[in-house]
Design a protein around this motif. Sequence first.
Motif, PDB file in Angstrom:
ATOM      1  N   THR A   1       0.812  -1.228   0.000  1.00  0.00           N
ATOM      2  CA  THR A   1       0.000   0.000   0.000  1.00  0.00           C
ATOM      3  C   THR A   1       0.843   1.275   0.000  1.00  0.00           C
ATOM      4  OG1 THR A   1      -0.086  -0.024   2.428  1.00  0.00           O
ATOM      5  CG2 THR A   1      -1.860  -1.166   1.237  1.00  0.00           C
ATOM      6  N   ILE A   2       2.151   1.145  -0.156  1.00  0.00           N
ATOM      7  CA  ILE A   2       3.031   2.288   0.074  1.00  0.00           C
ATOM      8  C   ILE A   2       2.741   3.464  -0.862  1.00  0.00           C
ATOM      9  CG2 ILE A   2       4.903   1.500  -1.446  1.00  0.00           C
ATOM     10  CD1 ILE A   2       6.849   2.506   0.798  1.00  0.00           C
ATOM     11  N   PHE A   3       2.250   3.194  -2.063  1.00  0.00           N
ATOM     12  CA  PHE A   3       2.001   4.271  -3.025  1.00  0.00           C
ATOM     13  C   PHE A   3       0.513   4.610  -3.177  1.00  0.00           C
ATOM     14  CE2 PHE A   3       5.965   2.253  -4.838  1.00  0.00           C
ATOM     15  CZ  PHE A   3       6.820   3.208  -4.315  1.00  0.00           C
ATOM     16  N   ASN A   4      -0.300   4.176  -2.232  1.00  0.00           N
ATOM     17  CA  ASN A   4      -1.741   4.427  -2.352  1.00  0.00           C
ATOM     18  C   ASN A   4      -2.084   5.908  -2.397  1.00  0.00           C
ATOM     19  OD1 ASN A   4      -2.255   1.726  -2.448  1.00  0.00           O
ATOM     20  ND2 ASN A   4      -3.474   1.634  -0.582  1.00  0.00           N
ATOM     21  N   ASP A   5      -1.281   6.740  -1.763  1.00  0.00           N
ATOM     22  CA  ASP A   5      -1.534   8.186  -1.786  1.00  0.00           C
ATOM     23  C   ASP A   5      -0.708   8.898  -2.853  1.00  0.00           C
ATOM     24  OD1 ASP A   5      -3.348   8.027   0.348  1.00  0.00           O
ATOM     25  OD2 ASP A   5      -1.742   8.161   1.833  1.00  0.00           O
ATOM     26  N   CYS A   6      -0.098   8.125  -3.728  1.00  0.00           N
ATOM     27  CA  CYS A   6       0.767   8.694  -4.783  1.00  0.00           C
ATOM     28  C   CYS A   6       0.348   8.109  -6.131  1.00  0.00           C
ATOM     29  CB  CYS A   6       2.224   8.376  -4.492  1.00  0.00           C
ATOM     30  SG  CYS A   6       2.840   9.029  -2.933  1.00  0.00           S
ATOM     31  N   PRO A   7      -0.788   8.538  -6.667  1.00  0.00           N
ATOM     32  CA  PRO A   7      -1.313   7.924  -7.896  1.00  0.00           C
ATOM     33  C   PRO A   7      -0.386   8.063  -9.096  1.00  0.00           C
ATOM     34  CG  PRO A   7      -2.500   9.945  -7.354  1.00  0.00           C
ATOM     35  CD  PRO A   7      -1.674   9.603  -6.158  1.00  0.00           C
ATOM     36  N   LYS A   8       0.366   9.149  -9.162  1.00  0.00           N
ATOM     37  CA  LYS A   8       1.278   9.327 -10.292  1.00  0.00           C
ATOM     38  C   LYS A   8       2.372   8.265 -10.288  1.00  0.00           C
ATOM     39  CE  LYS A   8      -0.540  12.930 -12.280  1.00  0.00           C
ATOM     40  NZ  LYS A   8      -1.081  12.836 -13.659  1.00  0.00           N
TER      41      LYS A   8
END
Length: 220
Positions: A175-182
């Motif tokens: 989930t590490i990039f869940n807040d980083c859609p780009k």
Amino acid sequence: MPIDLYYMSLSAPCRAVLLTAKMAGVEVNLKTVNLMAGEHMKPEFLKINPQHTVPCLDDSGFVLTESRAICAYLANKYGKNDNLYPKEPKDRALVDQRLYFDLGVFYASFADYYYPVIFHGKTSLEASKKKKLDDSLNFFNMFLADHDYAAGNHLTIADLSLLASATSMEAVIPTIFNDCPKIKEWIERCKNQITEYHDLNQVGADIFGQMGQSALEKIQ
């Protein structure tokens, strides 16, 4: 003479070199060095690389360490064009900046936060280091706001290095990039650009991820 690459598949820097070699169209002779078993300290390897690190490239007697330097060398010497590592000074400078960002900020902040548990037997994560990791993810997400790739509008060695790092991070923390859609979009975009991506990178990333998750489960 063959180009020998001393490597370990769970190492993101080693996989960055594999990806670069594939994209540059150069064949490398893979020589596994099992760091966990201490093979990097054997006299025969120390003779080649006294620093006893992987990846280590031996191109007909020219020995080079440090993954990003190796990637640049392979792209410079064997690349079919200068797309992977542009020759125009400003374009190259941006690629270099992203490589240094990967080394000193992006993956470094992940390692600083998680490696004490994964590799050094610590029983808790140091909360004060979490913000630095979060900041690094946000920085990279912003870098991708106006471009499809890390250093512009086509894939370069900066993407390959960052991709090996990012997929290793994601394998440990899905989930590490869940807040980083780009970043998530960029990962999929890069994967689709690389022939044999799964075998060259994802297999090793998943092995690393399993090891990391197993260590982290012990502190939860």
